[in-house]
Design an enzyme around this catalytic site. Structure first.
Site, mmCIF file in Angstrom:
data_model
loop_
_atom_site.group_PDB
_atom_site.id
_atom_site.type_symbol
_atom_site.label_atom_id
_atom_site.label_comp_id
_atom_site.label_asym_id
_atom_site.label_seq_id
_atom_site.Cartn_x
_atom_site.Cartn_y
_atom_site.Cartn_z
ATOM 1 N N ARG A 1 -56.616 36.189 6.705
ATOM 2 C CA ARG A 1 -55.223 35.995 7.187
ATOM 3 C C ARG A 1 -55.174 34.910 8.271
ATOM 4 N NH1 ARG A 1 -55.534 37.705 3.507
ATOM 5 N NH2 ARG A 1 -55.189 39.756 2.680
ATOM 6 N N CYS B 1 -47.419 44.336 5.612
ATOM 7 C CA CYS B 1 -48.316 45.002 6.565
ATOM 8 C C CYS B 1 -47.990 44.559 7.982
ATOM 9 C CB CYS B 1 -49.772 44.677 6.241
ATOM 10 S SG CYS B 1 -50.319 45.565 4.770
HETATM 11 C C1 LIG Z 1 -43.182 44.095 0.529
HETATM 12 C C2 LIG Z 1 -44.163 43.110 1.115
HETATM 13 C C3 LIG Z 1 -45.489 43.123 0.699
HETATM 14 C C4 LIG Z 1 -46.410 42.216 1.232
HETATM 15 N N1 LIG Z 1 -47.708 42.255 0.806
HETATM 16 C C5 LIG Z 1 -48.578 41.312 1.247
HETATM 17 C C6 LIG Z 1 -49.919 41.270 0.751
HETATM 18 O O1 LIG Z 1 -50.333 42.058 -0.113
HETATM 19 N N2 LIG Z 1 -50.747 40.311 1.238
HETATM 20 C C7 LIG Z 1 -50.337 39.399 2.171
HETATM 21 O O2 LIG Z 1 -51.143 38.540 2.567
HETATM 22 N N3 LIG Z 1 -49.092 39.421 2.657
HETATM 23 C C8 LIG Z 1 -48.196 40.336 2.217
HETATM 24 N N4 LIG Z 1 -46.908 40.362 2.708
HETATM 25 C C9 LIG Z 1 -46.510 39.405 3.759
HETATM 26 C C10 LIG Z 1 -45.894 38.101 3.195
HETATM 27 O O3 LIG Z 1 -45.395 38.294 1.907
HETATM 28 C C11 LIG Z 1 -46.910 36.957 3.190
HETATM 29 O O4 LIG Z 1 -47.427 36.737 4.479
HETATM 30 C C12 LIG Z 1 -46.303 35.635 2.694
HETATM 31 O O5 LIG Z 1 -47.360 34.743 2.483
HETATM 32 C C13 LIG Z 1 -45.297 35.020 3.671
HETATM 33 O O6 LIG Z 1 -44.712 33.913 3.014
HETATM 34 P P1 LIG Z 1 -43.267 33.373 3.385
HETATM 35 O O7 LIG Z 1 -43.001 32.175 2.540
HETATM 36 O O8 LIG Z 1 -42.257 34.462 3.309
HETATM 37 O O9 LIG Z 1 -43.477 32.915 4.897
HETATM 38 P P2 LIG Z 1 -42.556 33.264 6.170
HETATM 39 O O10 LIG Z 1 -42.605 34.729 6.427
HETATM 40 O O11 LIG Z 1 -41.216 32.625 6.010
HETATM 41 O O12 LIG Z 1 -43.357 32.490 7.291
HETATM 42 C C14 LIG Z 1 -44.623 32.966 7.710
HETATM 43 C C15 LIG Z 1 -45.321 31.852 8.514
HETATM 44 O O13 LIG Z 1 -45.636 30.768 7.645
HETATM 45 C C16 LIG Z 1 -45.115 29.553 8.202
HETATM 46 N N5 LIG Z 1 -44.745 28.679 7.088
HETATM 47 C C17 LIG Z 1 -43.816 28.907 6.122
HETATM 48 N N6 LIG Z 1 -43.754 27.854 5.278
HETATM 49 C C18 LIG Z 1 -44.634 26.945 5.742
HETATM 50 C C19 LIG Z 1 -45.009 25.625 5.318
HETATM 51 N N7 LIG Z 1 -44.458 25.039 4.240
HETATM 52 N N8 LIG Z 1 -45.951 24.976 6.026
HETATM 53 C C20 LIG Z 1 -46.539 25.538 7.113
HETATM 54 N N9 LIG Z 1 -46.223 26.773 7.578
HETATM 55 C C21 LIG Z 1 -45.285 27.456 6.894
HETATM 56 C C22 LIG Z 1 -43.907 30.001 9.009
HETATM 57 O O14 LIG Z 1 -43.539 29.014 9.973
HETATM 58 C C23 LIG Z 1 -44.437 31.272 9.627
HETATM 59 O O15 LIG Z 1 -45.244 30.968 10.742
HETATM 60 C C24 LIG Z 1 -45.978 41.269 2.198
HETATM 61 C C25 LIG Z 1 -44.636 41.254 2.605
HETATM 62 C C26 LIG Z 1 -43.737 42.156 2.069
HETATM 63 C C27 LIG Z 1 -42.289 42.097 2.511
#
Ligand SMILES: Cc1cc2nc3c(=O)[nH]c(=O)nc-3n(C[C@H](O)[C@H](O)[C@H](O)COP(=O)(O)OP(=O)(O)OC[C@H]3O[C@@H](n4cnc5c(N)ncnc54)[C@H](O)[C@@H]3O)c2cc1C
Length: 299
Positions: free
Chosen positions: A166, A215
Site C-alpha cells: 500500500r 479498509c
Molecule cells: C468497498 C471498498 C472496497 C475496497 N477494497 C480494497 C481492496 O481490496 N484493496 C485496496 O487496495 N483498496 C481497496 N479499497 C480502497 C480503494 O478502492 C483503493 O485505494 C483505490 O485504489 C482508490 O482509488 P481512487 O481512484 O478511488 O482514489 P481516491 O480515493 O480518489 O484517491 C486516493 C489517493 O490517490 C491519489 N490519486 C488519485 N488519482 C491519482 C493520479 N492520477 N495520480 C496520482 N495520485 C492520484 C489521490 O490524490 C489520493 O491521495 C476499497 C474501497 C472500498 C470503498
C-alpha cells in the site's frame, strides 16, 4: 481558471464524489479532459501557490467537514481511455479499473482480474499500490507518466515507483500508464474473477446502504508477519463499536460504515477508539489506510 476550462465547479461538496458519501466542499473542482488543460491548471495554480489535489473515485478518502482549499482535479476525457495492443495495455490515469478488468478477461489476458471487487481509477490504485491477497496493481505495470504539480512532465519505470505494501513513490499526477499482461485461457480467468467477486461479496459490506472507504487500517507487521487488521479488531471486540453515524461493520471489522447522518469527524473519532482498543488488547499500533484530506500533519 483560464478561459477554456469549462468544467469548473465552485464549492463543490466532495461528499457527492467520495465513496463514503462524506466530506465538505472543494473550493474549486475541475474536470480535466486534455493535457493542455492539465498543464494550464497546474502552472496557473503553481504561480498563485494554490494547492492542487487529484481525485479518483474517492474510494480511499476521508475529507473533513470543512472541505479542502484550492483546486481538486478529476482526470476525464483523454485520461479515461484504455486500449490493448497484444499483451500490452495502455490506460489513462483517470480510467475506471472496473471497466478494464472485464475487457482484459474477455481478451484472455491475465494480470488484472486480481484487482476485482473494489472501486478505483488507475491513478488512485497506483498511488497506494492497491490490491489484496490475489495481487497488486504494481505487479504488471511497466511504466507510467504524468505531470509534477508545477506542470513539468515526468516518466517513471515500475522500479522507480518503489512500490511496497500500500505504498508508492509516484513523482506527481499519473496521466498515462503501460501494463504488460500474460495470455491465458479466458474461461479460467472468468472463473477466477467470479471467485474473487463472490468471496468479497460474502466477506465485505458492499451494499449501497453501507458506504465506506474500504479498509480503514493497513494490515500491520507484527514481527515479520503481516497480520489482518480486521482480525485484530474483531478479536479485540471491536465489531459493532459506534460513534454517531459511524460504526465498525459486523461483516468485516476493518470496514467503517456510515449512515447518511454520519460526519467525517465521527469516523475519525471511531478510528481513534479502535486504535486504542487494539493497542490495549494486542499491543499493536494500527495505521490508517484511508487518506485524510486535508492531511492533519500537513494541512
Ligand atoms: C468497498 C471498498 C472496497 C475496497 N477494497 C480494497 C481492496 O481490496 N484493496 C485496496 O487496495 N483498496 C481497496 N479499497 C480502497 C480503494 O478502492 C483503493 O485505494 C483505490 O485504489 C482508490 O482509488 P481512487 O481512484 O478511488 O482514489 P481516491 O480515493 O480518489 O484517491 C486516493 C489517493 O490517490 C491519489 N490519486 C488519485 N488519482 C491519482 C493520479 N492520477 N495520480 C496520482 N495520485 C492520484 C489521490 O490524490 C489520493 O491521495 C476499497 C474501497 C472500498 C470503498
Amino acid at each position: 481558471m483560464g478561459a477554456f476550462i469549462l468544467k469548473e465547479f465552485l464549492n463543490e461538496p466532495l461528499s457527492q464524489h467520495c465513496w463514503n458519501k462524506l466530506g465538505g466542499p472543494a473550493e474549486c473542482l475541475i474536470d480535466i479532459d486534455t493535457e493542455d488543460e492539465l498543464v494550464q491548471v497546474l502552472t496557473e495554480s503553481h504561480a498563485k501557490r494554490t494547492p492542487v489535489r487529484v481525485l479518483g473515485l474517492g474510494s480511499n478518502l476521508l475529507v473533513s467537514e470543512d472541505g479542502v482549499p484550492g483546486v481538486v482535479i478529476r482526470l476525464k476525457g483523454e485520461f479515461a481511455h484504455f486500449s490493448f495492443d497484444g499483451e500490452t495495455m495502455h490506460a489513462g490515469g483517470g480510467t475506471d479499473l472496473r471497466k478494464i478488468i472485464p475487457e482484459s478477461v474477455r481478451r484472455g489476458l491475465d494480470g488484472l482480474w486480481q484487482l476485482a471487487g473494489f472501486p478505483a481509477t488507475i491513478g488512485g490504485a497506483l498511488a497506494m499500490n492497491a490490491g489484496g491477497r490475489w495481487g497488486e496493481i504494481s505487479d504488471n505495470l511497466v511504466h507510467c507518466s504524468g505531470f509534477l504539480l508545477d506542470g513539468t512532465p515526468y516518466q517513471q519505470t515500475v522500479e522507480e515507483c518503489q512500490f511496497g505494501y500500500r505504498h508508492s513513490q509516484l513523482r506527481g499526477i499519473v496521466t498515462q500508464t503501460t501494463f504488460h499482461l500474460k495470455a491465458a485461457d479466458p474461461k479460467l480467468l472468468r472463473r477466477q474473477l467470479k471467485e474473487v467477486m463472490a468471496e468479497k461479496a460474502i466477506a465485505q459490506p458492499l451494499g449501497a446502504n453501507t458506504p465506506s472507504s474500504g479498509c480503514a487500517f493497513r494490515n500491520p507487521l507484527v514481527g515479520k508477519v503481516r497480520c489482518s487488521a480486521g482480525q485484530l479488531i474483531d478479536e479485540a471486540g471491536g465489531k459493532g463499536m459506534r460513534v454517531g453515524g459511524a460504526s465498525v461493520s459486523s461483516e468485516h471489522a476493518n470496514f467503517i460504515v456510515t449512515t447518511p447522518e454520519a460526519t467525517p469527524e465521527e469516523v475519525m473519532d471511531l478510528m481513534n477508539q479502535v486504535q486504542q482498543l487494539v493497542a490495549k488488547h494486542h499491543n499493536v499500533n494500527l495505521v490508517p489506510e484511508v487518506i485524510q484530506w486535508p492531511n492533519p500533519k500537513n494541512p
